[in-house]
Design a protein around this motif. Sequence first.
Motif, PDB file in Angstrom:
ATOM      1  N   MET A   1     -24.776  24.237  -3.640  1.00  0.00           N
ATOM      2  CA  MET A   1     -23.544  24.123  -4.057  1.00  0.00           C
ATOM      3  C   MET A   1     -23.037  24.897  -4.961  1.00  0.00           C
ATOM      4  SD  MET A   1     -21.398  20.269  -4.326  1.00  0.00           S
ATOM      5  CE  MET A   1     -22.030  19.437  -5.598  1.00  0.00           C
ATOM      6  N   ASN A   2     -21.850  25.348  -4.606  1.00  0.00           N
ATOM      7  CA  ASN A   2     -21.018  26.407  -5.552  1.00  0.00           C
ATOM      8  C   ASN A   2     -19.967  25.721  -6.356  1.00  0.00           C
ATOM      9  OD1 ASN A   2     -20.205  28.749  -6.826  1.00  0.00           O
ATOM     10  ND2 ASN A   2     -19.265  29.626  -4.938  1.00  0.00           N
ATOM     11  N   GLN A   3     -20.284  25.573  -7.493  1.00  0.00           N
ATOM     12  CA  GLN A   3     -19.508  24.871  -8.562  1.00  0.00           C
ATOM     13  C   GLN A   3     -19.061  25.989  -9.738  1.00  0.00           C
ATOM     14  OE1 GLN A   3     -20.980  21.295  -9.892  1.00  0.00           O
ATOM     15  NE2 GLN A   3     -19.905  20.104  -8.099  1.00  0.00           N
ATOM     16  N   ARG A   4     -17.639  26.268  -9.718  1.00  0.00           N
ATOM     17  CA  ARG A   4     -17.292  27.338 -10.517  1.00  0.00           C
ATOM     18  C   ARG A   4     -16.479  26.553 -11.535  1.00  0.00           C
ATOM     19  NH1 ARG A   4     -12.098  30.973  -9.543  1.00  0.00           N
ATOM     20  NH2 ARG A   4     -11.919  31.992 -11.417  1.00  0.00           N
ATOM     21  N   LEU A   5     -16.829  27.031 -12.920  1.00  0.00           N
ATOM     22  CA  LEU A   5     -16.209  26.748 -14.115  1.00  0.00           C
ATOM     23  C   LEU A   5     -15.025  27.288 -14.598  1.00  0.00           C
ATOM     24  CD1 LEU A   5     -19.223  25.535 -16.389  1.00  0.00           C
ATOM     25  CD2 LEU A   5     -17.625  23.918 -14.816  1.00  0.00           C
ATOM     26  N   ILE A   6     -13.965  26.653 -15.109  1.00  0.00           N
ATOM     27  CA  ILE A   6     -12.878  27.644 -15.487  1.00  0.00           C
ATOM     28  C   ILE A   6     -12.593  27.220 -16.719  1.00  0.00           C
ATOM     29  CG2 ILE A   6     -11.800  28.064 -13.052  1.00  0.00           C
ATOM     30  CD1 ILE A   6      -9.838  25.705 -13.372  1.00  0.00           C
ATOM     31  N   ARG A   7     -11.539  27.803 -17.536  1.00  0.00           N
ATOM     32  CA  ARG A   7     -11.355  27.681 -18.913  1.00  0.00           C
ATOM     33  C   ARG A   7      -9.722  27.170 -18.844  1.00  0.00           C
ATOM     34  NH1 ARG A   7     -14.420  30.683 -22.630  1.00  0.00           N
ATOM     35  NH2 ARG A   7     -13.389  29.372 -23.959  1.00  0.00           N
ATOM     36  N   LEU A   8      -9.355  26.833 -20.363  1.00  0.00           N
ATOM     37  CA  LEU A   8      -8.352  25.986 -20.268  1.00  0.00           C
ATOM     38  C   LEU A   8      -6.934  27.064 -19.867  1.00  0.00           C
ATOM     39  CD1 LEU A   8      -6.510  23.661 -21.341  1.00  0.00           C
ATOM     40  CD2 LEU A   8      -6.640  24.611 -23.737  1.00  0.00           C
ATOM     41  N   PRO A   9      -6.972  28.257 -20.158  1.00  0.00           N
ATOM     42  CA  PRO A   9      -5.506  29.038 -19.550  1.00  0.00           C
ATOM     43  C   PRO A   9      -5.753  28.807 -18.054  1.00  0.00           C
ATOM     44  CG  PRO A   9      -6.855  30.233 -21.538  1.00  0.00           C
ATOM     45  CD  PRO A   9      -7.792  29.048 -21.145  1.00  0.00           C
ATOM     46  N   GLN A  10      -6.751  29.154 -17.592  1.00  0.00           N
ATOM     47  CA  GLN A  10      -6.696  28.784 -16.030  1.00  0.00           C
ATOM     48  C   GLN A  10      -6.017  27.628 -15.507  1.00  0.00           C
ATOM     49  OE1 GLN A  10      -9.705  30.508 -13.666  1.00  0.00           O
ATOM     50  NE2 GLN A  10      -8.641  30.247 -11.830  1.00  0.00           N
ATOM     51  N   VAL A  11      -6.639  26.482 -16.193  1.00  0.00           N
ATOM     52  CA  VAL A  11      -6.354  25.143 -15.798  1.00  0.00           C
ATOM     53  C   VAL A  11      -4.840  24.624 -16.142  1.00  0.00           C
ATOM     54  CG1 VAL A  11      -6.608  22.627 -16.504  1.00  0.00           C
ATOM     55  CG2 VAL A  11      -8.489  24.198 -16.234  1.00  0.00           C
ATOM     56  N   LYS A  12      -4.246  25.318 -17.287  1.00  0.00           N
ATOM     57  CA  LYS A  12      -2.819  25.285 -17.757  1.00  0.00           C
ATOM     58  C   LYS A  12      -2.088  25.793 -16.425  1.00  0.00           C
ATOM     59  CE  LYS A  12      -1.791  26.684 -21.567  1.00  0.00           C
ATOM     60  NZ  LYS A  12      -1.794  26.966 -22.935  1.00  0.00           N
ATOM     61  N   SER A  13      -2.401  26.785 -16.135  1.00  0.00           N
ATOM     62  CA  SER A  13      -1.496  27.846 -15.063  1.00  0.00           C
ATOM     63  C   SER A  13      -1.700  26.847 -13.801  1.00  0.00           C
ATOM     64  CB  SER A  13      -2.465  28.968 -14.898  1.00  0.00           C
ATOM     65  OG  SER A  13      -1.763  29.904 -13.676  1.00  0.00           O
ATOM     66  N   MET A  14      -2.883  26.585 -13.321  1.00  0.00           N
ATOM     67  CA  MET A  14      -2.955  25.642 -12.235  1.00  0.00           C
ATOM     68  C   MET A  14      -2.040  24.548 -11.947  1.00  0.00           C
ATOM     69  SD  MET A  14      -7.208  26.086 -11.593  1.00  0.00           S
ATOM     70  CE  MET A  14      -7.076  25.233 -10.120  1.00  0.00           C
ATOM     71  N   VAL A  15      -2.206  23.672 -13.399  1.00  0.00           N
ATOM     72  CA  VAL A  15      -1.601  22.344 -13.029  1.00  0.00           C
ATOM     73  C   VAL A  15      -0.142  22.323 -13.617  1.00  0.00           C
ATOM     74  CG1 VAL A  15      -3.660  21.134 -13.178  1.00  0.00           C
ATOM     75  CG2 VAL A  15      -2.418  21.456 -15.351  1.00  0.00           C
ATOM     76  N   GLY A  16       0.219  23.202 -14.310  1.00  0.00           N
ATOM     77  CA  GLY A  16       1.646  23.512 -14.896  1.00  0.00           C
ATOM     78  C   GLY A  16       1.872  22.689 -16.082  1.00  0.00           C
ATOM     79  N   LEU A  17       0.801  22.311 -16.766  1.00  0.00           N
ATOM     80  CA  LEU A  17       0.740  21.308 -18.109  1.00  0.00           C
ATOM     81  C   LEU A  17       0.451  22.212 -19.232  1.00  0.00           C
ATOM     82  CD1 LEU A  17      -0.653  18.114 -16.800  1.00  0.00           C
ATOM     83  CD2 LEU A  17       1.698  18.626 -17.063  1.00  0.00           C
ATOM     84  N   GLY A  18       0.891  21.958 -20.387  1.00  0.00           N
ATOM     85  CA  GLY A  18       0.380  22.291 -21.466  1.00  0.00           C
ATOM     86  C   GLY A  18      -0.789  21.806 -21.998  1.00  0.00           C
ATOM     87  N   LYS A  36     -18.309  20.548 -22.155  1.00  0.00           N
ATOM     88  CA  LYS A  36     -18.800  21.196 -23.093  1.00  0.00           C
ATOM     89  C   LYS A  36     -19.825  22.533 -22.866  1.00  0.00           C
ATOM     90  CE  LYS A  36     -16.231  18.990 -26.144  1.00  0.00           C
ATOM     91  NZ  LYS A  36     -15.009  19.580 -26.640  1.00  0.00           N
ATOM     92  N   LEU A  37     -19.294  23.571 -23.393  1.00  0.00           N
ATOM     93  CA  LEU A  37     -20.017  24.650 -23.075  1.00  0.00           C
ATOM     94  C   LEU A  37     -20.253  25.679 -24.447  1.00  0.00           C
ATOM     95  CD1 LEU A  37     -17.938  26.533 -20.164  1.00  0.00           C
ATOM     96  CD2 LEU A  37     -19.976  25.230 -19.956  1.00  0.00           C
ATOM     97  N   GLY A  38     -21.382  24.885 -25.014  1.00  0.00           N
ATOM     98  CA  GLY A  38     -21.429  25.353 -26.627  1.00  0.00           C
ATOM     99  C   GLY A  38     -20.376  24.935 -27.335  1.00  0.00           C
ATOM    100  N   ARG A  39     -19.689  26.068 -28.014  1.00  0.00           N
ATOM    101  CA  ARG A  39     -18.311  25.935 -28.666  1.00  0.00           C
ATOM    102  C   ARG A  39     -17.172  25.781 -27.902  1.00  0.00           C
ATOM    103  NH1 ARG A  39     -18.495  30.222 -33.420  1.00  0.00           N
ATOM    104  NH2 ARG A  39     -16.663  29.066 -33.890  1.00  0.00           N
ATOM    105  N   SER A  40     -17.086  26.083 -26.698  1.00  0.00           N
ATOM    106  CA  SER A  40     -16.031  26.216 -25.791  1.00  0.00           C
ATOM    107  C   SER A  40     -16.200  25.028 -24.843  1.00  0.00           C
ATOM    108  CB  SER A  40     -15.600  27.449 -25.299  1.00  0.00           C
ATOM    109  OG  SER A  40     -16.947  28.051 -24.268  1.00  0.00           O
ATOM    110  N   SER A  41     -15.194  25.058 -23.876  1.00  0.00           N
ATOM    111  CA  SER A  41     -15.149  23.944 -22.929  1.00  0.00           C
ATOM    112  C   SER A  41     -14.739  24.694 -21.307  1.00  0.00           C
ATOM    113  CB  SER A  41     -14.174  22.861 -23.069  1.00  0.00           C
ATOM    114  OG  SER A  41     -14.474  22.364 -24.358  1.00  0.00           O
TER     115      SER A  41
END
Length: 74
Positions: A1-18, A36-41
């Motif tokens: 199964m192909n699951q892609r992880l995306i970072r906060l800037p892309q999430v914000k752009s996709m959903v239109g929320l801050g 959690k991906l180490g120090r990032s998410s």
Amino acid sequence: MNQRLIRLPQVKSMVGLGRSSIYDKIKRGEFPKQIKLGRSSGWVEAEVQTWISEQIQASRLEPLQSVQPYRATR
């Protein structure tokens, strides 16, 4: 199964929320939780896409409220 992880800037752009709105919704259980991906998410892109689809569906099911025409008062 192909699951892609995306970072906060892309999430914000996709959903239109801050950032704050996204994290508030996560805290209330109303948005997919980040991984959690180490120090990032990151977020599972498919989960964010599902959330978007659910928001669209919910907005289409809301009953239309009767709109009163504008009447100028004297």
